[in-house]
Structure formats: structure tokens, C-alpha cells
Scaffold this active site. Structure first.
Site, short mmCIF file in Angstrom:
data_model
loop_
_atom_site.label_atom_id
_atom_site.label_comp_id
_atom_site.label_asym_id
_atom_site.label_seq_id
_atom_site.Cartn_x
_atom_site.Cartn_y
_atom_site.Cartn_z
CG ASP A 116 -21.24 40.88 13.50
OD1 ASP A 116 -22.11 41.39 12.79
OD2 ASP A 116 -20.02 40.97 13.22
CE LYS A 144 -21.72 45.00 14.96
NZ LYS A 144 -20.42 44.85 14.25
CG PHE A 165 -15.70 47.08 14.41
CD1 PHE A 165 -15.77 45.69 14.29
CD2 PHE A 165 -14.80 47.62 15.33
CE1 PHE A 165 -14.96 44.87 15.05
CE2 PHE A 165 -13.99 46.80 16.09
CZ PHE A 165 -14.06 45.42 15.95
P1 IMP Z 1 -20.29 36.60 15.38
O1 IMP Z 1 -19.72 35.23 15.52
O2 IMP Z 1 -20.05 37.20 14.01
O3 IMP Z 1 -21.73 36.74 15.82
O4 IMP Z 1 -19.42 37.55 16.26
C1 IMP Z 1 -19.46 37.45 17.60
C2 IMP Z 1 -18.17 37.87 18.24
O5 IMP Z 1 -17.38 38.75 17.42
C3 IMP Z 1 -18.54 38.63 19.48
O6 IMP Z 1 -18.48 37.76 20.58
C4 IMP Z 1 -17.52 39.73 19.55
O7 IMP Z 1 -16.47 39.31 20.39
C5 IMP Z 1 -17.01 39.91 18.13
N1 IMP Z 1 -17.63 41.09 17.49
C6 IMP Z 1 -18.69 41.12 16.64
N2 IMP Z 1 -18.99 42.37 16.27
C7 IMP Z 1 -18.09 43.15 16.90
C8 IMP Z 1 -17.89 44.60 16.93
O8 IMP Z 1 -18.60 45.42 16.31
N3 IMP Z 1 -16.85 45.02 17.70
C9 IMP Z 1 -16.05 44.18 18.42
N4 IMP Z 1 -16.22 42.85 18.43
C10 IMP Z 1 -17.22 42.35 17.67
#
Ligand code: IMP
Ligand code: MG
Length: 192
Positions: A116, A144, A165
Site C-alpha cells: 500500500d 495499490k 480498503f
Molecule cells: P503499507 O505499509 O502501507 O504498504 O501497508 C502494508 C500493510 O498494511 C499490509 O501488510 C496490510 O497488512 C495492511 N493493509 C494495507 N492496505 C490494506 C487494506 O486495504 N486492507 C487491509 N489491510 C491493509
């Protein structure tokens, strides 16, 4: 691909199915082949391969993925928390357990459910690099389209999804919906 959820209790709050269980199964099989080719490129010998799922979200993905890999490999967990409770924006990755050690010379495959903001993967890649692995590759089921994550190296991506989400197949909201067999969006009231 299924476009409407079914009627099981866990599905009551699901608005839309984004990736069906069948589509996930087909893509996981392809990803296993891709990853196998990547590991061969890295010169990874079976004994040296460590798959490192980021818990808890990648639990279902990694369990399906490893059963499609013919390698003799090890599993070591990364325990990270970035979305405490009902947060829908990453609050920054924090280790909830120290990372596994003794990874020098290993071929590490970091496995996560979703890329994300990229904060989690960026943080783990930096920490793991300190242990001088022979190679480090990253595989995520979902990605994403976030410009702030564009610089995060990620060799294998299952599905590019819109910036919404999502829950299911390991992904949660407030700890729930991980056991859905597909990836879907929540009805607005369920997401608070
Ligand atoms: P990042 O550090 O923002 O890349 O987020 C990564 C972590 O956040 C992932 O390992 C997921 O566990 C959680 N995450 C990110 N997007 C979502 C979503 O749309 N739904 C549920 N969990 C998410
Ligand atoms: Mg996660």
C-alpha cells in the site's frame, strides 16, 4: 469471476468482490512458477531459501504459495503491526517481535498480502539487508497504485487493485474478515 458476495455470516458486510477465490488460486499457481524462476536467477540453492511471511495478513497467501513450491525451503515469520485496530491508513510499521536472525548468505523471499504505502516492505527490506542475505526478493498478492510506494522494489505482484480498503484472504479490518476466501470491499457502515 464472482461479482456478488454470498450469504455466509462473514460475508454480510461485504459490498463487492474484487478478486474471486478462483482467480486467487489461478494467480497463486502462476506466482509460484514466477518465483521459482526468480530464485533460479538468484542462484538460490534449496537449503538456502527462507520464505518470510509478514504476519498476520499474508498467512493465507503464504500457505497456498508454499504448497505450490517444489523447493526445500524454510519459513521464518516477520511480526509487524502497521494498522492497529480500526485504522485504515498505515500508522508506520513496527516490529512486534524481533526479526529472525542468522540470515547471512540466505535467499530471502519477503511475502506480504498487500503493498500500500510501502512503509512495511521498505522498513523490512532495510532491516533484513543489515543481515547480508545472498538475495532478497519481495512478493505481494496485491498492490495499490500509490506513488509514494513507487520506489519500493517488489519483484512479484499478484494483482494491481484500485486504491480502496479491502478485506479477505488474510486481510482484515479490526481483526475481522481474514477468513473470507476472496478479496472484497466493505460496506461503508462496516468500515466505520
Ligand atoms: P503499507 O505499509 O502501507 O504498504 O501497508 C502494508 C500493510 O498494511 C499490509 O501488510 C496490510 O497488512 C495492511 N493493509 C494495507 N492496505 C490494506 C487494506 O486495504 N486492507 C487491509 N489491510 C491493509
Ligand atoms: Mg500486513
Amino acid at each position: 469471476m464472482t461479482t456478488t458476495p454470498g450469504t455466509a455470516p462473514v460475508e454480510a458486510d461485504i459490498e463487492r468482490v474484487l478478486v474471486s477465490a478462483d482467480a486467487i488460486a489461478r494467480r497463486v499457481a502462476e506466482l509460484a512458477e514466477e518465483l521459482g524462476r526468480g530464485l533460479a536467477t538468484d542462484g538460490a540453492d534449496d537449503e538456502g531459501i527462507v520464505l518470510m511471511p509478514v504476519m498476520t495478513g499474508s498467512m493465507l497467501f503464504v500457505s497456498d504459495l508454499v504448497r505450490q513450491l517444489p523447493h526445500k525451503l524454510r519459513l521464518e515469520l516477520a511480526l509487524v503491526s502497521s494498522y492497529p485496530g480500526t485504522a485504515q491508513q498505515s500508522q508506520g510499521a513496527k516490529l512486534t517481535m524481533p526479526l529472525p536472525t542468522g540470515l547471512e548468505g540466505r535467499h530471502i523471499v519477503l511475502v506480504d498480502d498487500i503493498l500500500d504505502s510501502g512503509g512495511t516492505i521498505r522498513f523490512l527490506q532495510k532491516e533484513l539487508a543489515k543481515q547480508a542475505p545472498a538475495s532478497l526478493r519481495t512478493i505481494v498478492l496485491l498492490r495499490k497504485p500509490r506513488p509514494d510506494a513507487a520506489d519500493v522494489p517488489c519483484e512479484h505482484v499478484g494483482f494491481e487493485i484500485p486504491d480502496e480498503f479491502v478485506v479477505g484472504y488474510g486481510l482484515d479490518f479490526d481483526g475481522l474478515y481474514r477468513n473470507l476466501p476472496y478479496i472484497g470491499t466493505l460496506r461503508p457502515k462496516s468500515a466505520g
